[in-house]
Motif scaffolding. Structure first.
Motif, PDB file in Angstrom:
ATOM      1  N   ARG A  49       0.828  -0.992  -0.217  1.00 45.20           N
ATOM      2  CA  ARG A  49       0.015   0.027   0.059  1.00 45.20           C
ATOM      3  C   ARG A  49       0.913   1.180  -0.064  1.00 45.20           C
ATOM      4  O   ARG A  49       1.857   1.383   0.677  1.00 45.20           O
ATOM      5  N   THR A  80     -11.754   3.396   4.577  1.00 41.29           N
ATOM      6  CA  THR A  80     -11.661   2.351   3.559  1.00 41.29           C
ATOM      7  C   THR A  80     -12.835   1.195   3.976  1.00 41.29           C
ATOM      8  O   THR A  80     -13.050   0.746   4.804  1.00 41.29           O
ATOM      9  N   ASN A 115     -13.955   5.241  -6.776  1.00 36.64           N
ATOM     10  CA  ASN A 115     -13.593   4.777  -5.442  1.00 36.64           C
ATOM     11  C   ASN A 115     -13.650   3.071  -5.145  1.00 36.64           C
ATOM     12  O   ASN A 115     -14.197   2.743  -6.402  1.00 36.64           O
ATOM     13  N   SER A 116     -12.944   2.585  -4.493  1.00 30.15           N
ATOM     14  CA  SER A 116     -13.210   1.223  -4.285  1.00 30.15           C
ATOM     15  C   SER A 116     -13.434   1.035  -2.943  1.00 30.15           C
ATOM     16  O   SER A 116     -12.736   1.458  -1.989  1.00 30.15           O
ATOM     17  N   ARG A 118     -11.997  -1.186  -1.115  1.00 26.64           N
ATOM     18  CA  ARG A 118     -10.882  -1.772  -0.695  1.00 26.64           C
ATOM     19  C   ARG A 118      -9.819  -0.498  -0.463  1.00 26.64           C
ATOM     20  O   ARG A 118      -8.733  -0.772   0.103  1.00 26.64           O
ATOM     21  N   LYS A 119     -10.278   0.629  -1.258  1.00 27.40           N
ATOM     22  CA  LYS A 119      -9.202   1.668  -1.194  1.00 27.40           C
ATOM     23  C   LYS A 119      -9.826   2.752  -0.210  1.00 27.40           C
ATOM     24  O   LYS A 119     -10.726   2.921   0.032  1.00 27.40           O
ATOM     25  N   GLN A 120      -8.841   3.540   0.089  1.00 23.19           N
ATOM     26  CA  GLN A 120      -9.264   4.705   0.988  1.00 23.19           C
ATOM     27  C   GLN A 120      -9.688   5.941   0.181  1.00 23.19           C
ATOM     28  O   GLN A 120      -9.198   6.114  -0.823  1.00 23.19           O
ATOM     29  N   SER A 121     -10.905   6.414   0.561  1.00 23.65           N
ATOM     30  CA  SER A 121     -11.256   7.645   0.076  1.00 23.65           C
ATOM     31  C   SER A 121     -11.626   8.637   1.473  1.00 23.65           C
ATOM     32  O   SER A 121     -11.824   8.245   2.512  1.00 23.65           O
ATOM     33  N   ARG A 182      -3.367  12.897  -7.867  1.00 25.48           N
ATOM     34  CA  ARG A 182      -4.294  11.926  -7.657  1.00 25.48           C
ATOM     35  C   ARG A 182      -5.586  12.790  -7.410  1.00 25.48           C
ATOM     36  O   ARG A 182      -5.511  13.889  -6.984  1.00 25.48           O
ATOM     37  N   THR A 211       0.932  -4.927   3.457  1.00 28.86           N
ATOM     38  CA  THR A 211      -0.408  -5.180   4.127  1.00 28.86           C
ATOM     39  C   THR A 211      -0.559  -6.594   3.997  1.00 28.86           C
ATOM     40  O   THR A 211      -0.121  -7.357   3.249  1.00 28.86           O
ATOM     41  N   ASN A 215      -5.815  -6.078   4.429  1.00 32.44           N
ATOM     42  CA  ASN A 215      -5.775  -4.634   4.164  1.00 32.44           C
ATOM     43  C   ASN A 215      -5.097  -3.849   5.352  1.00 32.44           C
ATOM     44  O   ASN A 215      -5.086  -2.634   5.454  1.00 32.44           O
TER      45      ASN A 215
END
Lengths: 621, 435
Positions: A49, A80, A115-116, A118-121, A182, A211, A215
């Motif tokens: 990550r 997340t 976004n996802s 599993r990902k941070q937003s 980004r 990770t 995660n």
């Protein structure tokens, strides 16, 4: 046992079969472990990550080293969605003061493309310090949430909003075009923040964390061997004088318009004021920023977001006569002693353009009194010169000469979104009037800075700087040092020469400009400062939006010009009444640091030209 | 160097024992790597799987010694008794065993769990060896196509197949342990060595190919027409006597049965099994986050190892649990990731070498019992090796069976140890007794 011997051979088949399968497996391993790189990349995506470390944005100082922009810590709450199982949602909603529905809405947004889960937003942008403190205590109960520290801009004095610009989130397109950004990153949107984005932003650092399948961060890759540190943004040294800028903004309260001051010897912008202004602190922060922006954006009466100094394309009015006077001298169609008649207007056209009551004047006198008739003659003398048998060639000659002074072109400044103004072309008038259906007298009001002629205040100031320099200018610029060292873009060291360079012609114009304040028929007598010789020129620009705009261009001191300034006040009437005193106060403030005429200062500061009768459309002429 | 014939290690094949020990220790080291975490970094920590595996290894050693102590005659004399006892316990476990992850295959005694199906391998092997050492399954006489003659000639073959088939079906039906059941198919190799007609194997192979083809080709009718054409063509070549027509038609009906049966079979499979077949054959869209996850993650782990691997305990994929079941059925991923191509090849060849060594030893036996038993050991080990590694590198469907001596787990280690050491004991006395 015959049979048994035969069967005994089957051991080779069995053994051979086992070996064959084993070899196929080894070949397959060779393929996926050595030939195919896909799995290595997938493994990285699996376990690494990349944690961004945001650099501190560069500070901005004024020309005397006073701090104008710095940073304040701000905290974004990141989520997340996949990891939020067991999160104390109720407590979180309470801290953030949002409803459960809002919470679910945001989680949904954070889970959907782009976004996802599993990902941070970002869940909550730029929380206040109090919210952050309250949140920090309970953060262990909010699974899947963490706080990302960022910095936002902070302005110790609420000034120079237009010049500095503001910082906002990158758009999707920008993020796609430039791999540095980004979504959710900040970028300079306007002003200096935009043009010096690369120097100011610094360089993001990256920590590679390892990770596990949930995660969860379990360590640093190679003990941080491949991590990079964030490189802070470089500080910028601005050319503006904070005191002058603040003073100008104070003077422009209750007025619409712009003030631009330039140091003629260098082209450094000393102040750049657009009124009405706004507090730059309004456009930082998360929720507040967008709320304030909307409010400013929809103020259609005052257009506070419009940078009038760079984008307000106004007719220059009588200040333009200086250019005519210089071109005509160079072309030797007039000299110091040339006198043209004036009968409350331009006689050949039946007294139009109109003029006020004054005796016939020579060249310097015509500048001091700002005689419209005189410059109608001058304009036609330039355009209808004998050496140009065809009228349009003469017009084109005039146009080229005018453009060499800056109007109608972008000046190559380091500020974004500047407008070029307009010097109308032959082609344009052919379209309006038809080919050969117009003459010099048709467009004679160009000679007095009216008709389709427009300049932005920065260009007007630049023309004055050029006149003060007697024939050249440097592209006006707002930054003179990047990263502490005195760094100046070479393009700002390059002189741009005007059509007229003979000092003698300029001296005559300077005489006229000095007379503008001190002469017998001066138009700006109230603006005299004892001990400082100011060369100025008033202008009153007719416009279709109401009362005339008031302009005053000046430089001072005459012998060693330190400041060239233009004050443009929308719908304020006569240039000598409002713009000239403001300009003189600015000059005094800059050159002396103090004001000797408090009564003028008081009158200027208290004047509210926006909300007074001035707004009501009343045409005098 | 002659050993005292009363010594425990008299005649023991040291090379085999050495490879066995090597594999077990390598397995232990890799289990440590697979479940490694910094809080419990002591490899002897009994609260962790590697600590427990040490207990299993120790107890396996005791079992191995005990086997070497027991007289070889016990295995021949009680072969059928072992077989019968294990058949019974495999039935009982269905009713007294506790439900673990939906499977009723475990006896639970205190803290320990034992899976009787694991031990079915050595019992079946013993029974098969016992039966075949006294009988003959070679069919060489010409015979007429009559049911009575067929039954007479293939009587022993059928019994042998029943010895294999009964536990297979029991384990599959009663315990739903597909992996443990399907392993018994490996004994077909033993039958082959002992004279099973090649026709059987060819027929089985063709049926297998047809099975895969009918899984890949979803249009059953097309497939049947193509098969019909092949049948007609072969009739044209072999001549149209009544006998040939009968055989061709019979074969065609069987083939059609396989094709139609495949679809029935596939439809009757449970969802996760269907998916495993789909993943292997690349049928339809495989969601790598769900059903394709295991195999994909396994391939990523192994593939990311490269030539030399990432180094011991350095694997990011296995250490951080991206690969499910990485200490048991997917232990090979740890090898692949941390030891790379070199390590994984070494493991495959070490296992293969052990298997070939066993075949070599089997062939030097005087008694058919020992030879048959030896082939049984080699076949079972090879089946495990092929299926286990095959599934991690995407060449086999995912069937949950362990990598011999490597995977974590007491039952499997005990079972393999018993299987192997009975043979080592038999081999040790190969010169003395003619069974």
């Amino acid at each position: 046992m015959n049979n048994n011997n035969l069967l005994s051979d089957r051991k080779y088949i069995v053994g051979g079969f086992f070996i064959l399968i084993a070899c196929i497996y080894v070949a397959r391993l060779f393929y996926i472990q050595i030939i195919d790189d896909k799995y290595k990349l997938d493994a990285q995506a699996n376990a690494f990550r990349y944690i961004t470390e945001y650099p501190v944005r560069g500070y901005i100082y004024d020309r005397n080293g006073k701090l104008i922009v710095f940073n304040e810590a701000s905290y974004d709450l990141m989520v997340t969605p996949k990891e939020t199982k067991g999160c104390d949602t109720m407590a979180l909603c309470e801290v953030l003061q949002i409803t459960k529905e809002e919470y679910l809405k945001r989680i949904k947004k954070a889970s959907q493309a782009p976004n996802s889960p599993r990902k941070q937003s970002i869940f909550e942008k730029q929380m206040s310090a109090q919210t952050y403190a309250a949140l920090q205590e309970k953060l262990y109960r909010f699974n899947g949430f963490f706080v990302q520290k960022r910095t936002v801009r902070k302005y110790p004095r609420p000034i120079a909003a237009h010049l500095l610009g503001y910082v906002g989130e990158v758009t999707k397109e920008q993020a796609e075009k430039n791999s540095y950004y980004r979504e959710g990153d900040y970028i300079g949107v306007s002003g200096i923040e935009r043009s010096y984005e690369e120097a100011l932003r610094g360089k993001k650092g990256v920590q590679i964390a390892i990770t596990d399948v949930h995660n969860k961060i379990v360590g640093r890759y190679m003990d941080g061997k491949y991590d990079t540190l964030a490189i802070p943004g470089k500080p910028l040294y601005c050319t503006i004088d904070v005191e002058l800028q603040a003073y100008g903004e104070q003077l422009m309260k209750g007025k619409k318009g712009a003030i631009v001051a330039i140091e003629p010897q260098t082209g450094e912008i000393l102040c750049l004021i657009s009124a009405p202004a706004y507090d730059p602190n309004l456009l930082v922060g998360g929720k507040e920023r967008s709320r304030n922006f909307t409010k400013l954006y929809y103020d259609s009466l005052n257009l506070p977001l419009l940078n009038r100094a760079l984008q307000g394309q106004y007719p220059p009015g009588s200040t333009f006569k200086l250019i005519d006077a210089l071109i005509a001298q160079k072309d030797e169609v007039i000299n110091r002693n040339t006198v043209f008649p004036c009968s409350h207007g331009y006689p050949p056209m039946g007294g139009r353009p109109k003029c006020h009551s004054h005796p016939a004047m020579n060249l310097p006198g015509s500048i001091s009194t700002s005689c419209n008739s005189y410059y109608s003659y001058v304009f036609r003398a330039i355009v209808d010169q004998k050496k140009y048998p065809k009228f349009v060639d003469g017009f084109e000659h005039w146009r080229t000469c005018v453009k060499s002074f800056g109007p109608g072109t972008k000046l190559g400044t380091d500020l974004p979104y500047d407008k070029p103004g307009n010097v109308p072309s032959v082609k344009y008038y052919n379209k309006v009037f038809g080919e050969n259906r117009w003459r010099s007298n048709t467009v004679v009001s160009l000679g007095i800075g009216q008709a389709e002629l427009t300049l932005v205040p920065l260009q007007m100031a630049n023309v004055v700087a050029l006149i003060a320099n007697k024939g050249f200018y440097y592209s006006p610029h707002a930054i003179k040092g990047i990263g502490g060292e005195k760094y100046l873009d070479p393009k700002f060291k390059q002189k741009h020469y005007a059509y007229v360079q003979e000092a003698a012609y300029y001296d005559i114009v300077h005489d006229g400009m000095q007379g503008c304040l001190e002469g017998a028929y001066s138009t700006a007598r109230t603006s005299i400062i004892k001990g400082i010789t100011i060369c100025g020129k008033t202008g009153t620009a007719e416009n279709p939006h109401g009362k005339d705009h008031a302009v005053f261009s000046a430089f001072a001191p005459r012998q060693d010009p330190k400041i060239a300034i233009v004050v443009f006040t929308e719908n304020a009437g006569f240039g000598g009444t409002w713009s000239a005193p403001i300009a003189s106060l600015m000059i005094e403030k800059y050159l002396r640091g103090k004001i000797t005429r408090p009564e003028i200062e008081k009158r200027m500061m208290e004047a509210d030209l926006i909300n007074s009768k001035n707004l009501i459309v009343e045409r005098k002429h | 160097m002659r050993q005292n014939e009363y010594s425990l290690f008299y005649g023991v094949d040291r090379l085999t024992v050495l490879i066995y020990i090597l594999l077990v220790l390598m397995g232990w080291g890799n289990i440590y790597a697979a479940v490694y975490n910094e809080e419990h970094s002591n490899i002897f920590d009994l609260s962790q799987k590697y600590g427990k595996q040490l207990i299993w290894i120790g107890s396996a050693a005791i079992i191995a010694f005990s086997i070497l102590l027991v007289d070889t005659n016990v295995y021949t004399a009680f072969a059928f008794v072992f077989y019968a006892l294990l058949i019974i316990s495999n039935i009982i476990v269905r009713f007294v065993g506790r439900d673990i992850k939906g499977s009723h295959s475990w006896f639970i005694i205190g803290d320990f769990r034992i899976q009787p199906a694991e031990f079915m391998k050595f019992a079946t092997n013993l029974a098969l060896a016992k039966f075949l050492s006294n009988q003959n399954i070679i069919v060489n006489a010409q015979f007429r196509l009559r049911l009575k003659d067929l039954l007479n000639n293939y009587r022993n073959t059928i019994i042998a197949l029943l010895i294999i088939g009964v536990p297979l079906i029991l384990i599959k039906v009663l315990q739903d342990e597909t992996g443990l059941a399907i392993v018994l198919i490996a004994f077909v190799v033993v039958l082959y060595r002992e004279g099973l007609s090649v026709n059987f194997l060819i027929f089985g192979l063709l049926a297998g190919i047809l099975f895969v083809v009918s899984l890949v080709v979803t249009q059953t009718s097309t497939l049947l027409i193509v098969l019909g054409c092949i049948a007609a063509l072969s009739l044209f070549f072999v001549g149209r006597q009544r006998k040939n027509i009968l055989i061709v038609v019979g074969v065609y009906i069987l083939a059609a049965g396989v094709v139609l049966g495949t679809n029935q079979f596939y439809n009757k499979l449970e969802a996760h099994q269907k998916v495993r077949i789909d993943v292997l054959l690349g049928r339809g869209t495989v969601n790598l986050k769900k059903e394709g996850y295991n195999v994909n993650q396994a391939k990523i782990a192994i593939g990311s190892g490269g030539f030399l691997g990432k180094g011991y305990l350095q694997g990011t994929q296995t250490k951080y649990d991206f690969v499910p079941e990485q200490d048991t059925d997917f232990i090979f991923c740890t090898v692949g990731e941390e030891w790379g191509f070199v390590g994984s090849t070494l493991v495959i060849f070490l296992e293969l070498f052990l298997i070939l060594r066993i075949i070599f030893m089997a062939e030097r036996q005087r008694s058919p019992f020992s030879r048959i038993y030896g082939y049984g050991v080699a076949s079972v080990l090879f089946f495990h090796l092929a299926v286990n590694i095959g599934m991690t590198i995407g060449l086999m469907p995912v069937i949950g069976i362990p990598l011999p001596f490597f995977s974590y787990g007491g039952s499997s280690l005990w079972s393999f140890t018993i299987l192997l050491f009975i043979f080592i004991k038999l081999d040790a006395y190969r010169l003395q007794i003619l069974r």
